[in-house]
Write a protein that holds these residues in place. Sequence first.
Motif, PDB file in Angstrom:
ATOM      1  N   THR A   1      13.700   8.678  -0.434  1.00 12.01           N
ATOM      2  CA  THR A   1      13.650   9.990  -1.093  1.00 12.01           C
ATOM      3  C   THR A   1      14.744  10.909  -0.568  1.00 12.01           C
ATOM      4  OG1 THR A   1      12.165  10.981   0.538  1.00 12.01           O
ATOM      5  CG2 THR A   1      11.146   9.769  -1.306  1.00 12.01           C
ATOM      6  N   TYR A   2      15.037  11.879  -1.406  1.00 18.75           N
ATOM      7  CA  TYR A   2      15.951  12.961  -0.994  1.00 18.75           C
ATOM      8  C   TYR A   2      15.567  14.195  -1.776  1.00 18.75           C
ATOM      9  CZ  TYR A   2      20.083  15.900  -0.552  1.00 18.75           C
ATOM     10  OH  TYR A   2      20.933  16.957  -0.317  1.00 18.75           O
ATOM     11  N   THR A   3      15.484  15.313  -1.087  1.00 12.03           N
ATOM     12  CA  THR A   3      15.171  16.605  -1.719  1.00 12.03           C
ATOM     13  C   THR A   3      16.384  17.504  -1.599  1.00 12.03           C
ATOM     14  OG1 THR A   3      12.845  16.383  -1.135  1.00 12.03           O
ATOM     15  CG2 THR A   3      13.636  18.582  -1.736  1.00 12.03           C
ATOM     16  N   ALA A   4      16.835  17.992  -2.754  1.00 12.68           N
ATOM     17  CA  ALA A   4      18.047  18.828  -2.775  1.00 12.68           C
ATOM     18  C   ALA A   4      17.803  20.128  -2.049  1.00 12.68           C
ATOM     19  CB  ALA A   4      18.465  19.097  -4.213  1.00 12.68           C
ATOM     20  N   PRO A   5      18.805  20.603  -1.326  1.00  8.60           N
ATOM     21  CA  PRO A   5      18.657  21.894  -0.652  1.00  8.60           C
ATOM     22  C   PRO A   5      18.608  23.020  -1.672  1.00  8.60           C
ATOM     23  CG  PRO A   5      20.912  21.138  -0.478  1.00  8.60           C
ATOM     24  CD  PRO A   5      20.135  20.022  -1.105  1.00  8.60           C
ATOM     25  N   THR A   6      17.882  24.055  -1.347  1.00 13.34           N
ATOM     26  CA  THR A   6      17.824  25.228  -2.221  1.00 13.34           C
ATOM     27  C   THR A   6      18.855  26.230  -1.756  1.00 13.34           C
ATOM     28  OG1 THR A   6      16.124  26.239  -0.834  1.00 13.34           O
ATOM     29  CG2 THR A   6      15.378  24.888  -2.691  1.00 13.34           C
ATOM     30  N   GLY A   7      19.523  26.840  -2.723  1.00 13.30           N
ATOM     31  CA  GLY A   7      20.518  27.847  -2.388  1.00 13.30           C
ATOM     32  C   GLY A   7      20.275  29.083  -3.202  1.00 13.30           C
ATOM     33  N   ALA A   8      20.383  30.239  -2.600  1.00 12.23           N
ATOM     34  CA  ALA A   8      20.128  31.503  -3.280  1.00 12.23           C
ATOM     35  C   ALA A   8      21.447  32.102  -3.714  1.00 12.23           C
ATOM     36  CB  ALA A   8      19.373  32.459  -2.360  1.00 12.23           C
ATOM     37  N   ASP A   9      21.737  32.053  -4.994  1.00 15.94           N
ATOM     38  CA  ASP A   9      22.966  32.659  -5.534  1.00 15.94           C
ATOM     39  C   ASP A   9      22.733  34.147  -5.752  1.00 15.94           C
ATOM     40  OD1 ASP A   9      25.588  31.448  -7.326  1.00 15.94           O
ATOM     41  OD2 ASP A   9      24.971  33.541  -7.617  1.00 15.94           O
ATOM     42  N   PRO A  10      23.664  34.998  -5.368  1.00 11.53           N
ATOM     43  CA  PRO A  10      23.485  36.443  -5.525  1.00 11.53           C
ATOM     44  C   PRO A  10      23.228  36.843  -6.970  1.00 11.53           C
ATOM     45  CG  PRO A  10      25.385  35.977  -4.140  1.00 11.53           C
ATOM     46  CD  PRO A  10      24.929  34.680  -4.703  1.00 11.53           C
ATOM     47  N   LEU A  11      23.736  36.090  -7.949  1.00 12.35           N
ATOM     48  CA  LEU A  11      23.594  36.482  -9.342  1.00 12.35           C
ATOM     49  C   LEU A  11      22.185  36.254  -9.876  1.00 12.35           C
ATOM     50  CD1 LEU A  11      26.938  35.171 -10.852  1.00 12.35           C
ATOM     51  CD2 LEU A  11      26.370  37.462 -10.033  1.00 12.35           C
ATOM     52  N   ASP A  12      21.358  35.461  -9.154  1.00 18.20           N
ATOM     53  CA  ASP A  12      20.010  35.221  -9.657  1.00 18.20           C
ATOM     54  C   ASP A  12      18.981  36.143  -9.023  1.00 18.20           C
ATOM     55  OD1 ASP A  12      19.633  34.307  -7.119  1.00 18.20           O
ATOM     56  OD2 ASP A  12      19.461  32.171  -7.647  1.00 18.20           O
ATOM     57  N   GLY A  13      19.482  37.151  -8.242  1.00 14.47           N
ATOM     58  CA  GLY A  13      18.599  38.153  -7.685  1.00 14.47           C
ATOM     59  C   GLY A  13      17.906  37.742  -6.419  1.00 14.47           C
ATOM     60  N   SER A  14      18.200  36.605  -5.849  1.00 10.67           N
ATOM     61  CA  SER A  14      17.534  36.126  -4.633  1.00 10.67           C
ATOM     62  C   SER A  14      18.445  36.176  -3.439  1.00 10.67           C
ATOM     63  CB  SER A  14      17.021  34.694  -4.849  1.00 10.67           C
ATOM     64  OG  SER A  14      18.102  33.836  -5.158  1.00 10.67           O
TER      65      SER A  14
END
Length: 409
Positions: free
Chosen positions: A348-361
């Motif tokens: 298995t592999y789980t993709a890292p989550t990234g917070a882009d400034p344009l999505d408000g996070s």
Amino acid sequence: MTDTRLSVSTRAFLKRWLPLVVLGFAVVALLGGYVTYDAHVDGPETVVEEQTTGKWTVQSDFEHTAIVQRQTDVFTSGNRLENRPLYFTTVSPELDSSYTISHNNTDGEPATASVDLSLVVRAVEQQDEQTIVHWRARDSLATLDSVEVADGTAESATASVNVPAVLRRIEAIREELGASPGRTEALIVADTTVETTLGGESFTDTRTDRIEITPSDGFYRVSTSVQSRESYQTTETVTRTIEPSLLALYGGPAALLVGVVGIVGTALLSRRDWLAVSEREAARREFERARTDLDEWISSAEIPAPGNRTVVHANSLPALVDIAIDSDRRVLESDDRYAVIVGDILYTYTAPTGADPLDGSGGTTVQSERDATDGNTSDLLEPNTSPGDATDETAADSSADGDDDSDEV
């Protein structure tokens, strides 16, 4: 934490190429400043130019013909042969030449022309790229003495040469000299002088044109050599004012503004650390690149629960794809989860989550690498099964029915 409205890709680009970006804005600002100064401070440009007020052209031409004087199977008596490179001596013994001088004057003034047509017989030899004349004889054929030539018209002078007579004269000169050095040739030479006035100034054109006759056994070759058209001009000095263009008037200040704002903006972004890319954002960006490159090995599908399979975590998506390729399997994708089933092992592999400034996070706190990998293992478990239960099931007897090969995908 990154407090900025710029996307991750934009921040990464500016962070990497910041010196070149600033240099580019500086160049734009300098060019804009120069154009702005030239257009608004220096103002209109005054230039001094030479302007043509009149033009006079002189042109000359030589033509030659020969009348067929003896009837043959291939030539009819009385026919005129024109501008041929070769004539037969017994068929057309006389060569007729016509010399024409013409001119054009923008002031409409006439010209005065003087032409001297003469027959020149000589023996020449080429030595060290120079023409050596061993002997020379000249006879006048025709003249035009100070003839007025109206603007746009032409005047002509004609002359005839009996080629056999020329050959006899050449032979007589050779016998008289007792030698025949070099190559013998006969020339019809036109020495011309043309004068006119243009814009109150006097102009004179002098030229020498010729027809060359090269005798041989039973025929003679003919070629012409004429100077090219000559042009004479009268000019006057004029002063002209060049107003700045609209591009210079408005484009210069705009470029200056863009350059200054760009420098200040990038400096502010860098100083306030708004160009920083968090580890999670960088990892997410790297994953998205890999996901695009490896798309041909990935299929969207529901990932089954681990069951009795051993769960092995891959460090990256390329590593998981390598396992799939080596095992002749495809990578299963469900949202940000990826898996490869090989026998009783679930990679298995789980993709890292990234917070882009344009999505408000943009203010989301970055999680640890442990949370980004191990924390998602429970997502692969069957419903109502705890992580501990999954571990116990993994340690169970390997002879359990759950590891049947029918579970492979």
